[in-house]
Design an enzyme around this catalytic site. Structure first.
Site, PDB file in Angstrom:
ATOM      1  N   ASP A 268      15.062  73.597  -2.996  1.00 47.98           N
ATOM      2  CA  ASP A 268      14.039  73.304  -1.992  1.00 47.98           C
ATOM      3  C   ASP A 268      13.168  72.161  -2.510  1.00 47.98           C
ATOM      4  O   ASP A 268      13.044  71.969  -3.720  1.00 47.98           O
ATOM      5  CB  ASP A 268      13.161  74.524  -1.708  1.00 47.98           C
ATOM      6  N   ALA A 300      17.384  68.068  -0.764  1.00 45.35           N
ATOM      7  CA  ALA A 300      18.687  68.709  -0.524  1.00 45.35           C
ATOM      8  C   ALA A 300      19.792  67.672  -0.269  1.00 45.35           C
ATOM      9  O   ALA A 300      20.930  67.854  -0.707  1.00 45.35           O
ATOM     10  CB  ALA A 300      18.576  69.645   0.676  1.00 45.35           C
ATOM     11  N   CYS A 360      17.458  75.696  13.475  1.00 48.17           N
ATOM     12  CA  CYS A 360      16.414  76.410  14.215  1.00 48.17           C
ATOM     13  C   CYS A 360      15.796  75.529  15.290  1.00 48.17           C
ATOM     14  O   CYS A 360      14.708  75.798  15.766  1.00 48.17           O
ATOM     15  CB  CYS A 360      15.347  76.923  13.257  1.00 48.17           C
TER      16      CYS A 360
HETATM   17  N1  SAH Z   1      15.939  79.587   4.309  1.00 43.93           N
HETATM   18  C1  SAH Z   1      14.510  79.831   4.272  1.00 43.93           C
HETATM   19  C2  SAH Z   1      13.743  79.007   5.285  1.00 43.93           C
HETATM   20  C3  SAH Z   1      13.910  77.522   5.160  1.00 43.93           C
HETATM   21  S1  SAH Z   1      12.604  76.642   5.890  1.00 43.93           S
HETATM   22  C4  SAH Z   1      14.247  81.310   4.486  1.00 43.93           C
HETATM   23  O1  SAH Z   1      15.122  82.001   4.999  1.00 43.93           O
HETATM   24  O2  SAH Z   1      13.161  81.775   4.160  1.00 43.93           O
HETATM   25  C5  SAH Z   1      12.994  75.022   5.468  1.00 43.93           C
HETATM   26  C6  SAH Z   1      12.718  74.655   4.031  1.00 43.93           C
HETATM   27  O3  SAH Z   1      13.244  73.359   3.830  1.00 43.93           O
HETATM   28  C7  SAH Z   1      11.262  74.579   3.603  1.00 43.93           C
HETATM   29  O4  SAH Z   1      11.050  75.442   2.521  1.00 43.93           O
HETATM   30  C8  SAH Z   1      11.052  73.119   3.146  1.00 43.93           C
HETATM   31  O5  SAH Z   1      10.259  73.024   1.974  1.00 43.93           O
HETATM   32  C9  SAH Z   1      12.456  72.706   2.854  1.00 43.93           C
HETATM   33  N2  SAH Z   1      12.778  71.268   2.964  1.00 43.93           N
HETATM   34  C10 SAH Z   1      12.479  70.416   3.962  1.00 43.93           C
HETATM   35  N3  SAH Z   1      13.060  69.218   3.766  1.00 43.93           N
HETATM   36  C11 SAH Z   1      13.756  69.312   2.598  1.00 43.93           C
HETATM   37  C12 SAH Z   1      14.586  68.419   1.850  1.00 43.93           C
HETATM   38  N4  SAH Z   1      14.831  67.187   2.302  1.00 43.93           N
HETATM   39  N5  SAH Z   1      15.147  68.867   0.733  1.00 43.93           N
HETATM   40  C13 SAH Z   1      14.937  70.123   0.286  1.00 43.93           C
HETATM   41  N6  SAH Z   1      14.154  71.001   0.950  1.00 43.93           N
HETATM   42  C14 SAH Z   1      13.575  70.611   2.081  1.00 43.93           C
END
Ligand code: SAH
Length: 416
Positions: A268, A300, A360
């Site tokens: 993350d 990511a 989502c």
């Molecule tokens: N899977 C999680 C929810 C994900 S919410 C659960 O079930 O609880 C989306 C997440 O993506 C957030 O924590 C945010 O910090 C992260 N995020 C957003 N853009 C990102 C990127 N480019 N690389 C890594 N993480 C990212």
């Protein structure tokens, strides 16, 4: 009642009426609860957050709605029957009770002490969201009507009667309040003392419930994504081998995977999210197959590109990115993002491995998501079988006729 009293009553309850276009009337009759500003006939002056009777061009009564003086969604239906403005608080409190009964009937509180109690239009309470986190209840107001003091009091009263919570917190999104022309306000504790707690979910025959921290305190907001709860359990059922949870936030998927997988990595971009994930890991350590989880703070897209180029492989990969498509216009760019992630992940999955891939964004339909996924599989030269095409947990109901209530896609695929 004397005829004079009846007259007065009739006067008092006389609600303003608005006429809507034929197009809007059709949509309302099909069960969709919104009237856009452009669908109002004449220059109707809407009462801020007040009740209006909605009529078709030929004076047919279509129901009662709550009005907004500023939103593009001018009216949100609250009842198909005649009612009046003064009855709204009581109606809201009844609907909250019904929403609670619905979830109890489905056995949701037995699966998790954290769940969505009210999901706005899906529970016929447009503009109101209520989440229960064990003994703390959080609510959010999205419209002028739900921001009314009498409605707010009814909401708080209903929550106290139903849950006897140790704390009720209000969640505030400034941008939403601005769009709805509502005065800025600070969120936080509004009743009771507690704004942080521990929640438990998804006990199974083989495993005790998993615990997560929940905190509504400003600065260190934590909480699970309740809409993914059933998908966490589904992912766990199929998971095999070494697992990678991309966009792991506070570890929702990662911890479930760690119940059966010895090696789990969570990626993350947010350090506070990963710190909460590690605390959640500690809370559950004794009940997990994994001795530790590796949390990686990184972008990511970079990680997936580097690792797939380097030939790393996993038995299970979860992709749960934030909503890339915030509007219909952003869809083509969003689809490129989703495809890139899925393509890279597919390249890294061992033969016979599992991809759990989510979106989502409600602007992206299930069909579009699936077609993106098959393109990604084709480009990755992998054949995939769709084991499950899933949506959000049942405490976020999907209502037939209200497309917007179905927003989460979660596909579980077997990768040959
Ligand atoms: N899977 C999680 C929810 C994900 S919410 C659960 O079930 O609880 C989306 C997440 O993506 C957030 O924590 C945010 O910090 C992260 N995020 C957003 N853009 C990102 C990127 N480019 N690389 C890594 N993480 C990212």
């Amino acid at each position: 009642m004397s005829s004079r009293a009846r007259q007065i009553r009739a006067l008092e309850s006389a609600q303003p009426s608005v006429h809507v276009t034929g197009r809007a009337a059709l949509r309302l009759r099909a069960g969709h609860p919104w009237v856009y500003r452009s669908d109002l006939e004449g220059n109707s002056l809407l009462p801020r957050g007040g009740l209006v009777r909605v009529l078709s061009e030929n004076e047919r009564f279509l129901g009662c709605a709550l009005a907004s003086s500023s939103s593009q969604i001018a009216l949100r239906m609250i009842s198909t029957e005649e009612t009046d403005d003064a009855a709204i608080p009581e109606l809201v409190s009844q609907r909250i009770a019904q929403a609670g009964e619905y979830r109890t009937r489905l056995g949701i509180p037995a699966q998790s002490n954290a769940y969505r109690v009210v999901f706005s239009e899906a529970d016929q309470l447009p503009g109101l969201i209520i989440d229960r986190y064990h003994d703390v209840v959080a609510f959010q107001v999205l419209t002028q009507a739900m921001d009314r003091n009498d409605v707010r009091q009814a909401v708080l009263g209903a929550l106290e009667r139903q849950f006897h919570p140790a704390g009720i917190v209000e969640r505030v999104e400034e941008r939403i309040r601005e769009l709805e022309d509502l005065a800025p306000m600070a969120g936080g504790l509004v009743r009771g003392e507690r704004s942080h707690t521990r929640i438990e979910m998804n006990a199974s025959a083989a495993h005790p419930a998993l615990r997560f921290e929940y905190s509504a305190e400003s600065g260190q907001k934590t909480g699970a994504f309740l809409d993914q709860r059933e998908n966490y359990a589904a992912a766990e059922r199929y998971a095999r081998g070494e697992a990678l949870d991309v966009f792991c936030y506070q570890g929702g998927f990662a911890l479930h995977l760690a119940r059966t997988s010895k090696q789990v990595t969570g990626v993350d971009a947010s350090r506070p999210a990963l710190e909460a994930a590690e605390r959640n890991f500690e809370l559950n350590r004794d009940a997990l197959a994994a001795q530790e989880i590796e949390w990686l703070e990184a972008n990511a897209f970079d990680v997936l590109r580097d690792w797939s180029d380097a030939g790393r492989s996993f038995g299970t990969i979860v992709l749960d990115p934030p909503a890339f498509a915030k509007s219909k216009r952003a869809l083509p760019t969003a689809l490129r993002g989703y495809k890139e992630l899925n393509l890279r992940a597919l390249k890294m999955i061992d033969p016979g491995g599992i991809l759990v891939t989510c979106s989502c964004s409600h602007h992206l339909t299930e069909e579009e998501f699936l077609s993106m996924l098959s393109e990604a599989a084709r480009d990755a030269h992998r054949r995939i079988r769709l084991l499950e095409v899933r949506g959000q947990s049942q405490d976020h109901p999907v209502v037939a006729g209200i497309a917007e209530t179905a927003y989460l896609k979660c596909v579980i695929a077997y990768v040959e």
